[in-house]
Design a protein around this motif. Structure first.
Motif, PDB file in Angstrom:
ATOM      1  N   VAL A  75       0.836  -1.206   0.000  1.00 26.18           N
ATOM      2  CA  VAL A  75       0.000   0.000   0.000  1.00 26.18           C
ATOM      3  C   VAL A  75       0.870   1.254   0.000  1.00 26.18           C
ATOM      4  O   VAL A  75       0.590   2.231  -0.691  1.00 26.18           O
ATOM      5  N   LEU A  76       1.966   1.206   0.769  1.00 26.00           N
ATOM      6  CA  LEU A  76       2.867   2.356   0.825  1.00 26.00           C
ATOM      7  C   LEU A  76       3.479   2.630  -0.549  1.00 26.00           C
ATOM      8  O   LEU A  76       3.550   3.768  -1.001  1.00 26.00           O
TER       9      LEU A  76
ATOM     10  N   VAL B 259       2.239   1.757  -3.433  1.00 27.76           N
ATOM     11  CA  VAL B 259       1.180   2.279  -4.303  1.00 27.76           C
ATOM     12  C   VAL B 259       1.010   3.769  -4.071  1.00 27.76           C
ATOM     13  O   VAL B 259       0.923   4.566  -5.000  1.00 27.76           O
ATOM     14  N   ASN B 260       1.026   4.152  -2.785  1.00 24.87           N
ATOM     15  CA  ASN B 260       0.919   5.561  -2.423  1.00 24.87           C
ATOM     16  C   ASN B 260       2.020   6.386  -3.080  1.00 24.87           C
ATOM     17  O   ASN B 260       1.775   7.442  -3.651  1.00 24.87           O
ATOM     18  N   MET B 261       3.249   5.891  -2.950  1.00 25.71           N
ATOM     19  CA  MET B 261       4.380   6.647  -3.458  1.00 25.71           C
ATOM     20  C   MET B 261       4.414   6.580  -4.980  1.00 25.71           C
ATOM     21  O   MET B 261       4.727   7.557  -5.640  1.00 25.71           O
TER      22      MET B 261
ATOM     23  N   THR C  82       1.979   6.262  -7.175  1.00 27.42           N
ATOM     24  CA  THR C  82       0.941   6.964  -7.925  1.00 27.42           C
ATOM     25  C   THR C  82       1.317   8.412  -8.155  1.00 27.42           C
ATOM     26  O   THR C  82       0.639   9.107  -8.889  1.00 27.42           O
ATOM     27  N   ARG C  83       2.373   8.879  -7.537  1.00 29.62           N
ATOM     28  CA  ARG C  83       2.753  10.275  -7.790  1.00 29.62           C
ATOM     29  C   ARG C  83       3.650  10.374  -9.009  1.00 29.62           C
ATOM     30  O   ARG C  83       3.955  11.450  -9.470  1.00 29.62           O
TER      31      ARG C  83
ATOM     32  N   ALA D 279       8.306  10.849  -5.564  1.00 30.64           N
ATOM     33  CA  ALA D 279       7.403  10.866  -4.425  1.00 30.64           C
ATOM     34  C   ALA D 279       7.965  11.710  -3.296  1.00 30.64           C
ATOM     35  O   ALA D 279       7.240  12.201  -2.455  1.00 30.64           O
TER      36      ALA D 279
ATOM     37  N   VAL E 223       8.198  16.510  -1.707  1.00 36.97           N
ATOM     38  CA  VAL E 223       7.896  17.398  -0.594  1.00 36.97           C
ATOM     39  C   VAL E 223       8.704  17.047   0.645  1.00 36.97           C
ATOM     40  O   VAL E 223       8.559  17.680   1.669  1.00 36.97           O
TER      41      VAL E 223
ATOM     42  N   LEU F 288      -5.210  21.222  -5.192  1.00 40.83           N
ATOM     43  CA  LEU F 288      -4.001  21.782  -4.580  1.00 40.83           C
ATOM     44  C   LEU F 288      -2.977  20.678  -4.360  1.00 40.83           C
ATOM     45  O   LEU F 288      -3.268  19.657  -3.753  1.00 40.83           O
TER      46      LEU F 288
ATOM     47  N   LEU G  17       1.128  20.412  -3.000  1.00 41.08           N
ATOM     48  CA  LEU G  17       2.072  21.285  -2.293  1.00 41.08           C
ATOM     49  C   LEU G  17       3.480  21.250  -2.861  1.00 41.08           C
ATOM     50  O   LEU G  17       4.380  21.837  -2.296  1.00 41.08           O
ATOM     51  N   ASP G  18       3.681  20.535  -3.964  1.00 38.37           N
ATOM     52  CA  ASP G  18       5.050  20.495  -4.493  1.00 38.37           C
ATOM     53  C   ASP G  18       5.279  21.531  -5.583  1.00 38.37           C
ATOM     54  O   ASP G  18       6.251  21.486  -6.309  1.00 38.37           O
TER      55      ASP G  18
ATOM     56  N   PHE H  69      -1.357  14.600  -0.104  1.00 45.04           N
ATOM     57  CA  PHE H  69      -2.105  14.370  -1.338  1.00 45.04           C
ATOM     58  C   PHE H  69      -2.302  12.912  -1.623  1.00 45.04           C
ATOM     59  O   PHE H  69      -2.942  12.560  -2.573  1.00 45.04           O
TER      60      PHE H  69
ATOM     61  N   ILE I  12      -5.405   9.650  -3.936  1.00 46.50           N
ATOM     62  CA  ILE I  12      -5.002   8.471  -4.708  1.00 46.50           C
ATOM     63  C   ILE I  12      -5.024   7.265  -3.781  1.00 46.50           C
ATOM     64  O   ILE I  12      -6.004   7.061  -3.079  1.00 46.50           O
ATOM     65  N   ALA I  13      -4.016   6.475  -3.828  1.00 44.14           N
ATOM     66  CA  ALA I  13      -3.885   5.362  -2.901  1.00 44.14           C
ATOM     67  C   ALA I  13      -5.059   4.392  -2.981  1.00 44.14           C
ATOM     68  O   ALA I  13      -5.295   3.615  -2.089  1.00 44.14           O
TER      69      ALA I  13
ATOM     70  N   VAL J 102      -1.474   3.100   6.839  1.00 47.75           N
ATOM     71  CA  VAL J 102      -0.459   3.585   5.898  1.00 47.75           C
ATOM     72  C   VAL J 102      -0.812   5.004   5.470  1.00 47.75           C
ATOM     73  O   VAL J 102       0.042   5.893   5.433  1.00 47.75           O
TER      74      VAL J 102
ATOM     75  N   TYR K  51       1.586   7.983   6.357  1.00 49.37           N
ATOM     76  CA  TYR K  51       2.290   8.521   5.187  1.00 49.37           C
ATOM     77  C   TYR K  51       1.776   9.917   4.848  1.00 49.37           C
ATOM     78  O   TYR K  51       2.549  10.820   4.554  1.00 49.37           O
TER      79      TYR K  51
END
Lengths: 231, 202
Positions: free
Chosen positions: A23-24, A26-28, A30-31, A38, A41, A208, A210-211, B58, B62-63, B126, B130
């Motif tokens: 999951v982590l 995937v989080n990173m 998807t950016r 990722a 920021v 929005l 933030l990067d 952000f 997503i996620a 997570v 995160y």
């Protein structure tokens, strides 16, 4: 039923760790479509450092962003920032307090928005906007309770202390010669609500980020965290 | 329990996990010590990560969460409902309520509801760690952040304890109780708060 082995609980822990890592990632991951790492920021000081430094450094960061044409990392600010919703969820409101000065922003996420300006006297908060919208409230530890009066409606609201990156953000852009102003409120639960105007025409707020890659109609938007300090 | 060899063992593990042979030198309390230490380290590590890691926020959009925070609230609620199943099945296994002896399937129910419950919370935590991090701006945020760390620490401690033999009889119920109480607190300070302030939305 097969009797479980003693490894069962260890496998459970391993499964939790594996799912968490997936999951982590995937989080990173998807950016990546934006072409930005990722960690874009995470280049600033740590959260702990920033808590001390942000009130003085953040406005400077915002000015730097104005001068630089390219994307700039925006430091979320800390300090007396409160964000919340009205009781009937009609409006979202954010308030930034610095000493006796207070600024605020309220919007419905669509077309109604107001930038507010005012004072904090003791625990009494009083702010007004150009269109006649007013906010009267009481500031207590970690919370502002008050009434937002817009049009002919009195809306009770509660705003919780908003730690970075939640808070209030202002975006400025030049859309083909017309100046645009956008407000975003990021609530402590991570959701964001915003609205804006190009000239006098209301527009939907872009998402929005933030990067420094926030854009409106393909035009880069300079995003500044709003504190109670003079703007 | 009925398979306990020779009846000389202390009563352990009604969940049916086969005990691991312990070295004779271990006493009951020291058996608990290592899982507690590891669990404590896990809890502290999560808290430190949440505090030091720069929140990205952000990740919200997503996620894999189609409806953002609402999805978190529902996933956590799945975990909490299953935690109630945990409490019930544990009480049956220990003979506090329900038929005696406990039906054979209660052990399996306890294990699998627990696994699904904790896995349901993983995408949520997570995201919390995160995207938002350890926060203490309000009592709700502070309690939520602390209990979140305690929950995973206690979970790890309990899992590790299950693999060890010779633990005192109180250890497993106490750790299980901490896991349940922490999750209940985490749920109350997040999902319930979300449902009462935002409404029951999907």
């Amino acid at each position: 039923m097969a009797r479980p082995t003693a490894k069962g609980p260890l496998i459970t822990i391993a499964a939790v760790v594996v799912v968490g890592l997936v999951v982590l990632l995937v989080n990173m991951g998807t950016r990546d479509p934006s072409g930005l790492p990722a960690a874009a920021v995470t280049t600033g000081p740590t959260a702990a450092d920033r808590t001390d430094a942000a009130p003085t450094t953040a406005p400077g960061t915002g000015e730097a962003a104005t001068e630089d044409a390219g994307p700039t990392t925006v430091e979320p600010v800390t300090g007396g920032i409160y964000a919340g919703r009205t009781a009937g969820r009609e409006m979202t409101i954010a308030i930034a307090v610095d000493g006796e000065r207070a600024v605020g922003y309220a919007c419905d996420g669509k077309r109604v928005e107001a930038w507010l300006d005012g004072t904090l006297s003791g625990d009494r908060l009083s702010m007004t906007a150009k269109d006649g919208t007013t906010v009267e409230g009481t500031v207590t530890t970690g919370q502002v309770d008050g009434t937002l009066t817009t049009g002919d409606r009195d809306l009770a609201f509660t705003a919780e202390s908003a730690a970075p990156p939640s808070g209030l953000y202002e975006g400025r852009a030049d859309v083909r010669g017309v100046s645009a102003r956008i407000g975003w409120i990021v609530l402590p639960d991570g959701s964001q609500v915003g609205a804006g105007k190009v000239g006098d025409t209301p527009v939907d707020a872009p998402e929005l980020v933030l990067d420094g890659t926030t854009s409106l109609d393909g035009v880069p938007v300079t995003v500044t965290p709003v504190t109670g300090e003079a703007r | 329990m009925s398979t306990g060899p020779g009846g000389v063992d202390p009563p352990t593990d009604p969940t049916g996990f086969a005990p691991v042979p312990a070295s004779p030198s271990r006493t009951g309390t020291t058996v608990v010590l290592v899982p507690l230490l590891v669990g404590g380290l896990v809890a502290v590590a999560l808290g430190v990560y949440g505090r030091v890691h720069e929140p990205t926020f952000f990740a919200v959009n997503i996620a894999g969460f189609s409806s953002g925070v609402a999805a978190k609230a529902w996933l956590a609620s799945v975990g909490f409902v299953l935690a109630l199943v945990q409490l019930w099945s544990a009480a049956v296994l220990y003979g506090r309520i329900g038929p005696r002896p406990a039906p054979r399937w209660t052990g399996g129910l306890h294990r699998w509801s627990g696994r699904v419950a904790v896995l349901a919370t993983v995408p949520v935590v997570v995201h919390c760690l995160y995207a938002l991090g350890f926060q203490d701006g309000t009592p709700r945020l502070l309690v939520h952040s602390l209990l979140g760390c305690v929950f995973y620490g206690a979970f790890v401690a309990k899992m590790l304890l299950l693999t060890r033999r010779g633990a005192p009889g109180w250890a497993l119920p106490v750790l299980g109780g901490i896991v349940f109480a922490a999750l209940a607190g985490v749920w109350l300070t997040s999902s319930l708060w979300f449902f009462t302030t935002t409404g029951v939305t999907f």
